[in-house]
Scaffold this motif. Structure first.
Motif, PDB file in Angstrom:
ATOM      1  N   UNK A   1     114.034   3.006  83.765  1.00  0.00           N
ATOM      2  CA  UNK A   1     113.804   4.228  84.517  1.00  0.00           C
ATOM      3  C   UNK A   1     112.941   5.272  83.860  1.00  0.00           C
ATOM      4  N   UNK A   2     112.400   5.018  82.677  1.00  0.00           N
ATOM      5  CA  UNK A   2     111.514   5.995  82.052  1.00  0.00           C
ATOM      6  C   UNK A   2     110.168   5.998  82.770  1.00  0.00           C
ATOM      7  N   UNK A   3     109.590   7.167  82.909  1.00  0.00           N
ATOM      8  CA  UNK A   3     108.301   7.277  83.592  1.00  0.00           C
ATOM      9  C   UNK A   3     107.131   7.311  82.624  1.00  0.00           C
ATOM     10  N   UNK A   4     107.410   7.497  81.330  1.00  0.00           N
ATOM     11  CA  UNK A   4     106.325   7.562  80.354  1.00  0.00           C
ATOM     12  C   UNK A   4     106.820   7.130  78.988  1.00  0.00           C
ATOM     13  N   UNK A   5     105.882   6.695  78.159  1.00  0.00           N
ATOM     14  CA  UNK A   5     106.213   6.297  76.794  1.00  0.00           C
ATOM     15  C   UNK A   5     105.187   6.903  75.843  1.00  0.00           C
ATOM     16  N   UNK A   6     105.652   7.355  74.702  1.00  0.00           N
ATOM     17  CA  UNK A   6     104.766   7.776  73.621  1.00  0.00           C
ATOM     18  C   UNK A   6     104.590   6.593  72.677  1.00  0.00           C
TER      19      UNK A   6
ATOM     20  N   UNK B   1     102.098   8.451  77.675  1.00  0.00           N
ATOM     21  CA  UNK B   1     102.066   9.913  77.584  1.00  0.00           C
ATOM     22  C   UNK B   1     101.231  10.397  76.415  1.00  0.00           C
ATOM     23  N   UNK B   2     101.435   9.782  75.250  1.00  0.00           N
ATOM     24  CA  UNK B   2     100.744  10.305  74.067  1.00  0.00           C
ATOM     25  C   UNK B   2     100.536   9.218  73.034  1.00  0.00           C
ATOM     26  N   UNK B   3      99.616   9.520  72.119  1.00  0.00           N
ATOM     27  CA  UNK B   3      99.471   8.758  70.879  1.00  0.00           C
ATOM     28  C   UNK B   3     100.085   9.598  69.772  1.00  0.00           C
ATOM     29  N   UNK B   4     100.973   8.991  68.984  1.00  0.00           N
ATOM     30  CA  UNK B   4     101.607   9.675  67.857  1.00  0.00           C
ATOM     31  C   UNK B   4     101.134   9.033  66.555  1.00  0.00           C
ATOM     32  N   UNK B   5     100.925   9.808  65.558  1.00  0.00           N
ATOM     33  CA  UNK B   5     100.676  11.245  65.503  1.00  0.00           C
ATOM     34  C   UNK B   5      99.575  11.439  64.473  1.00  0.00           C
ATOM     35  N   UNK B   6      98.655  12.344  64.738  1.00  0.00           N
ATOM     36  CA  UNK B   6      97.667  12.760  63.754  1.00  0.00           C
ATOM     37  C   UNK B   6      98.354  13.727  62.792  1.00  0.00           C
ATOM     38  N   UNK B   7      98.211  13.475  61.507  1.00  0.00           N
ATOM     39  CA  UNK B   7      98.895  14.294  60.503  1.00  0.00           C
ATOM     40  C   UNK B   7      97.893  14.832  59.471  1.00  0.00           C
ATOM     41  N   UNK B   8      98.307  15.912  58.829  1.00  0.00           N
ATOM     42  CA  UNK B   8      97.567  16.483  57.694  1.00  0.00           C
ATOM     43  C   UNK B   8      96.095  16.701  58.052  1.00  0.00           C
ATOM     44  N   UNK B   9      95.874  17.455  59.120  1.00  0.00           N
ATOM     45  CA  UNK B   9      94.511  17.661  59.613  1.00  0.00           C
ATOM     46  C   UNK B   9      93.946  19.032  59.233  1.00  0.00           C
ATOM     47  N   UNK B  10      94.638  20.099  59.592  1.00  0.00           N
ATOM     48  CA  UNK B  10      94.038  21.434  59.535  1.00  0.00           C
ATOM     49  C   UNK B  10      94.206  22.074  58.155  1.00  0.00           C
ATOM     50  N   UNK B  11      93.299  23.038  57.878  1.00  0.00           N
ATOM     51  CA  UNK B  11      93.438  23.855  56.668  1.00  0.00           C
ATOM     52  C   UNK B  11      92.974  23.188  55.393  1.00  0.00           C
ATOM     53  N   UNK B  12      92.137  22.154  55.488  1.00  0.00           N
ATOM     54  CA  UNK B  12      91.611  21.499  54.292  1.00  0.00           C
ATOM     55  C   UNK B  12      90.188  21.971  54.037  1.00  0.00           C
ATOM     56  N   UNK B  13      89.701  21.704  52.860  1.00  0.00           N
ATOM     57  CA  UNK B  13      88.345  22.123  52.496  1.00  0.00           C
ATOM     58  C   UNK B  13      87.596  20.961  51.859  1.00  0.00           C
ATOM     59  N   UNK B  14      86.266  21.103  51.804  1.00  0.00           N
ATOM     60  CA  UNK B  14      85.429  20.138  51.098  1.00  0.00           C
ATOM     61  C   UNK B  14      85.526  18.738  51.686  1.00  0.00           C
ATOM     62  N   UNK B  15      85.462  17.712  50.822  1.00  0.00           N
ATOM     63  CA  UNK B  15      85.509  16.320  51.289  1.00  0.00           C
ATOM     64  C   UNK B  15      86.774  16.003  52.098  1.00  0.00           C
ATOM     65  N   UNK B  16      87.901  16.651  51.736  1.00  0.00           N
ATOM     66  CA  UNK B  16      89.146  16.387  52.464  1.00  0.00           C
ATOM     67  C   UNK B  16      89.015  16.826  53.925  1.00  0.00           C
ATOM     68  N   UNK B  17      88.314  17.919  54.175  1.00  0.00           N
ATOM     69  CA  UNK B  17      88.133  18.386  55.557  1.00  0.00           C
ATOM     70  C   UNK B  17      87.199  17.453  56.322  1.00  0.00           C
ATOM     71  N   UNK B  18      86.132  17.013  55.659  1.00  0.00           N
ATOM     72  CA  UNK B  18      85.204  16.081  56.310  1.00  0.00           C
ATOM     73  C   UNK B  18      85.934  14.800  56.699  1.00  0.00           C
ATOM     74  N   UNK B  19      86.758  14.308  55.782  1.00  0.00           N
ATOM     75  CA  UNK B  19      87.536  13.087  56.065  1.00  0.00           C
ATOM     76  C   UNK B  19      88.516  13.310  57.193  1.00  0.00           C
ATOM     77  N   UNK B  20      89.166  14.487  57.247  1.00  0.00           N
ATOM     78  CA  UNK B  20      90.138  14.793  58.288  1.00  0.00           C
ATOM     79  C   UNK B  20      89.476  14.851  59.658  1.00  0.00           C
ATOM     80  N   UNK B  21      88.273  15.428  59.727  1.00  0.00           N
ATOM     81  CA  UNK B  21      87.567  15.507  61.009  1.00  0.00           C
ATOM     82  C   UNK B  21      87.169  14.110  61.492  1.00  0.00           C
ATOM     83  N   UNK B  22      86.720  13.260  60.578  1.00  0.00           N
ATOM     84  CA  UNK B  22      86.353  11.892  60.957  1.00  0.00           C
ATOM     85  C   UNK B  22      87.576  11.119  61.435  1.00  0.00           C
TER      86      UNK B  22
END
Length: 607
Positions: free
Chosen positions: A24-29, A57-78
């Motif tokens: 009876x579920x209408x959606x799954x993550x 319903x969703x894809x789980x989960x993108x983690x450790x994305x925001x608030x990084x700098x330098x190469x770590x931020x470039x890698x997070x965006x990719x």
């Protein structure tokens, strides 16, 4: 919308999607890790789900994305771009983003990153749901995550609320959690993750990572949060999300059944004030199945406790005392005999008195999904419980029907009613059984209690009806040598291991019972009792003479007597003098005394 996360399940992704849709579920993550084993490309997942009758319903989960700098931020965006592409390929509507947990992350620049992610998602027609975690570095509360959502200011960027994280950020306070919800407009919430916890006394991050339960299996007032969301007008998706190896050990279909039962329980709890309900009033008829010498042992024990055989029907005899009816079923066919073949001499059925049978049958249809059948020759509705156990439903006190002939004996006197029932469950059935009883019979659950056995720990939860007329103790143990697990090892998946009978003169009963019928309490228990309580020496001497145990709470006192076991089953006789508990302080001593007898018997069998 009722949804469930794939992380809550065992098995392959195909099994999880099918089980969720079938129940009876209408959606799954879908967790990213589940995609790896899928028999097909990621692009096929959406088609598979649609054919099963369920949305992604969703894809789980993108983690450790925001608030990084330098190469770590470039890698997070990719990495974020790849997650968005994967979400699109599996047909998901939303990507879940968990607030950053990395120690090298910073609050500076985080909002800019979140806006950029929202714009990247919008280009693909996707939403982003932002969830605070108890373990996050900066955004550790629902209120902080909501503030971030408002600051991002994108229509496709919304809040994900996890009930466990909400309570953690509110320091366990229901009022603080509700106050947080009241400050959030329903339209800002994209998704609510529903989960419970076994206790509020351990680290929130540890609970969130490994000990989440279905609503109704733990100690959090999840139902109150659910009601607040409905009152505020939230109409978005609600999803069951648990991380728990004990739950995941069950088949996918059972997990989906339990999860849907949890949803029904939340809905019914919210609507309860405006709807009539049928309560469980008290245990009634107890059926035992036995053959040969075991049957004779039960008869001797029934007689020793003061029961009289008042009715019989062939191989079934009824033994009565006060409001208690015990049925001894020695037939060699039918359900009771099948239970005997599986678990030996044992309880084969428990009768529960309900105050409105039509309402109760409607309730069972909602929470159990199966119609009851008729239990002959008792003429009672019969329902299968956890592990194949049997429950009889009685509209009132049990009265033998025309199939039974009276023996002429009058019912015994001294014992008045059944005080409580204790059931042992295999560990993987414990949480499922707990939810079954809570939902089906609308019982309140006390917090998990760990009882020390000489060879391990027994986990115990007490369930009680509103008027305390029905008490049920559920017990499970992972320790192979504990008395509970030894009993389960020879008795099946979910046998009743003892029944407590109420007495108004336990000293008189103890004086009448033969020593071979009573569990011998270790002598040093009474030495310890004098240290725990300020009791008169002559009173302790009376307890010692009768092998009685004692406990006390703020409401009164409690006296206990245990019989010796038959194939692991035993009776407890109790006298309550205002006391409201279950004598848990004495359980380790009882287990120790029983273990001595078990090991003595095993030693004799080796000779």
């Amino acid at each position: 919308m009722r949804a469930i996360s794939s992380i809550s399940f065992s098995g392959q992704l195909e099994d999880k999607i099918t089980a969720a849709a079938d129940n009876g579920f209408t959606a799954i993550e879908i967790f990213r890790e589940d995609i790896i084993g899928f028999d097909g490309t990621p692009d096929d997942i959406g088609d598979f789900a649609r054919e099963a009758g369920i949305r992604v319903l969703s894809l789980q989960s993108l983690r450790d994305f925001e608030g990084l700098t330098g190469p770590a931020r470039i890698e997070a965006l990719a990495r974020a771009e790849k997650f968005l592409e994967l979400a699109q390929r599996i047909g998901a509507e939303m990507l879940i983003l968990c607030a950053n947990t990395r120690p090298d992350s910073s609050a500076e620049g985080a909002l800019e990153d979140l806006r950029l992610l929202a714009d990247m998602a919008a280009a693909r027609g996707l939403k982003v749901g932002y969830e605070a975690l108890a373990s996050s570095r900066h955004i550790t509360s629902v209120a902080a995550a909501h503030a971030a959502v408002k600051a991002v200011g994108r229509k496709n960027f919304g809040l994900v609320i996890g009930t466990v994280h909400l309570f953690a950020s509110a320091s366990g306070s229901l009022e603080d959690a509700l106050a947080t919800l009241r400050e959030i407009e329903p339209g800002d919430i994209f998704l609510v993750h529903l989960a419970d916890t076994p206790t509020t006394r351990i680290d929130p991050a540890l609970i969130a990572a490994s000990f989440r339960l279905f609503p109704g299996q733990g100690s959090l007032p999840v139902a109150a949060l659910y009601s607040q969301l409905i009152v505020q007008g939230f109409e978005g998706p609600l999803s069951i999300e648990t991380f728990n190896d004990q739950i995941r050990s069950l088949p996918a279909t059972r997990i989906a059944e339990d999860a849907m039962r949890a949803f029904h329980l939340l809905e019914e709890t919210h609507a309860r004030a405006a709807n009539p309900r049928s309560d469980v009033r008290a245990p009634g008829l107890i059926e035992f199945t036995a053959q040969g010498e075991d049957a004779e042992d039960f008869i001797r024990l029934f007689t020793a406790l003061g029961f009289a055989k008042t009715h019989e029907n062939g191989a079934i005899s009824l033994w009565q005392q006060g409001q208690i009816t015990l049925a001894l079923n020695t037939t060699t066919q039918g359900l009771a005999h099948s239970i005997y073949l599986v678990q030996g001499a044992s309880v084969s059925g428990i009768g529960l008195v309900v105050d409105d049978m039509p309402l109760m049958l409607d309730r069972i249809g909602l929470f159990h999904g199966e119609a009851v059948d008729l239990a002959e020759p008792y003429g009672l509705a019969r329902l299968r419980g956890p592990g194949g156990s049997v429950l009889f439903l009685q509209p009132g006190a049990y009265t033998p029907g025309a199939d039974f002939s009276a023996t002429g004996a009058a019912p015994g006197t001294g014992l008045t009613h059944i005080d409580h029932v204790a059931q042992a469950l295999q560990p993987n059935l414990f949480l499922s059984g707990l939810l079954f009883y809570r939902a089906t019979f609308d019982l309140r659950a006390h917090e998990l209690r760990d009882v020390l056995d000489p060879h391990g720990t027994v986990h115990s939860r007490t369930l009680v009806s509103d008027d305390a007329a029905f008490r049920l103790s559920l017990n499970a143990s992972f320790g192979a040598g504990t008395t509970t697990q030894r009993f389960l090892g020879k008795s099946g998946f979910a046998p009743v291991h003892h029944i407590a009978l109420a007495s108004d003169d336990i000293f008189g009963l103890a004086a009448r019972m033969a020593p071979q019928d009573v569990l011998t309490v270790p002598a040093n228990y009474y030495e310890d009792l004098a240290l725990r309580f300020d009791l008169a020496p002559d009173f302790i001497a009376r307890l010692r003479e009768g092998n009685l145990m004692y406990d006390r709470d703020e409401k009164g006192t409690y006296l206990q007597l245990y019989t010796r076991a038959i194939n692991g089953f035993f009776f407890e006789v109790v006298e309550r003098r205002g006391y409201t508990g279950m004598g848990a302080a004495n359980a380790p001593v009882r287990m120790l005394a029983q273990l001595r007898e078990i090991e003595a018997e095993e030693a004799l069998n080796l000779l």
